[in-house]
Structure formats: structure tokens, C-alpha cells
Scaffold this motif. Sequence first.
Motif, short mmCIF file in Angstrom:
data_model
loop_
_atom_site.label_atom_id
_atom_site.label_comp_id
_atom_site.label_asym_id
_atom_site.label_seq_id
_atom_site.Cartn_x
_atom_site.Cartn_y
_atom_site.Cartn_z
N GLN A 81 0.86 -1.18 0.00
CA GLN A 81 0.00 0.00 0.00
C GLN A 81 0.91 1.24 0.00
O GLN A 81 2.06 1.15 0.41
N ASP B 96 1.28 -1.60 6.92
CA ASP B 96 1.08 -2.16 5.60
C ASP B 96 0.64 -3.62 5.69
O ASP B 96 -0.25 -4.06 4.97
N SER C 181 -7.47 -6.67 3.28
CA SER C 181 -7.99 -6.48 1.91
C SER C 181 -8.15 -7.80 1.19
O SER C 181 -7.90 -8.84 1.63
#
Length: 81
Positions: free
Chosen positions: A5, A74, A81
Motif C-alpha cells: 500500500q 502495511d 484487503s
Amino acid sequence: MTFHQPFRLKALDGPQPPGTYRIVVDEKEILGVSVLAYRRTATMLQTPAIAVRSGSSQSHLVDPADLEAALEADRKAAAWS
């Protein structure tokens, strides 16, 4: 070190894009102890990310704790996700 990310570090202006970054750690030998030991003297992150084809790169002195915190954030974001 790979970020999945965008991430921020206090030592950098603005967010950095996801990618794999080269980390350079300078260490100095601690003399006078009975075992071989080293002390970290500097941690640097090179930008841009390794896969980015650019004519130049920059090394930024970063706080190792800030770098670890960004990596942990991260990891958590990637897990959700």
C-alpha cells in the motif's frame, strides 16, 4: 522491504507508492566486548522503488522505528484487503 500500500515516513515528503525498496543499514563494531557485536549507526531507504526505472535514486535517513511501524501498518492493511 516491500510495501503493498502507499506509505508515509516522517523523513520523506509525502506518501510513497507501493513497491519494493532497498534498505541500507550502516553498523559499527562495538569494541571491547567478549563477543562480536555491532551497533546500528544509520538506516536509509532508497527511493524510488527498485522496479521503477529512473535515472537517479536518493537515500533518505529514516528512523528504524518509523520504518517498522509503516511496514506493520502495511501488513495489517494487506491482511484486511
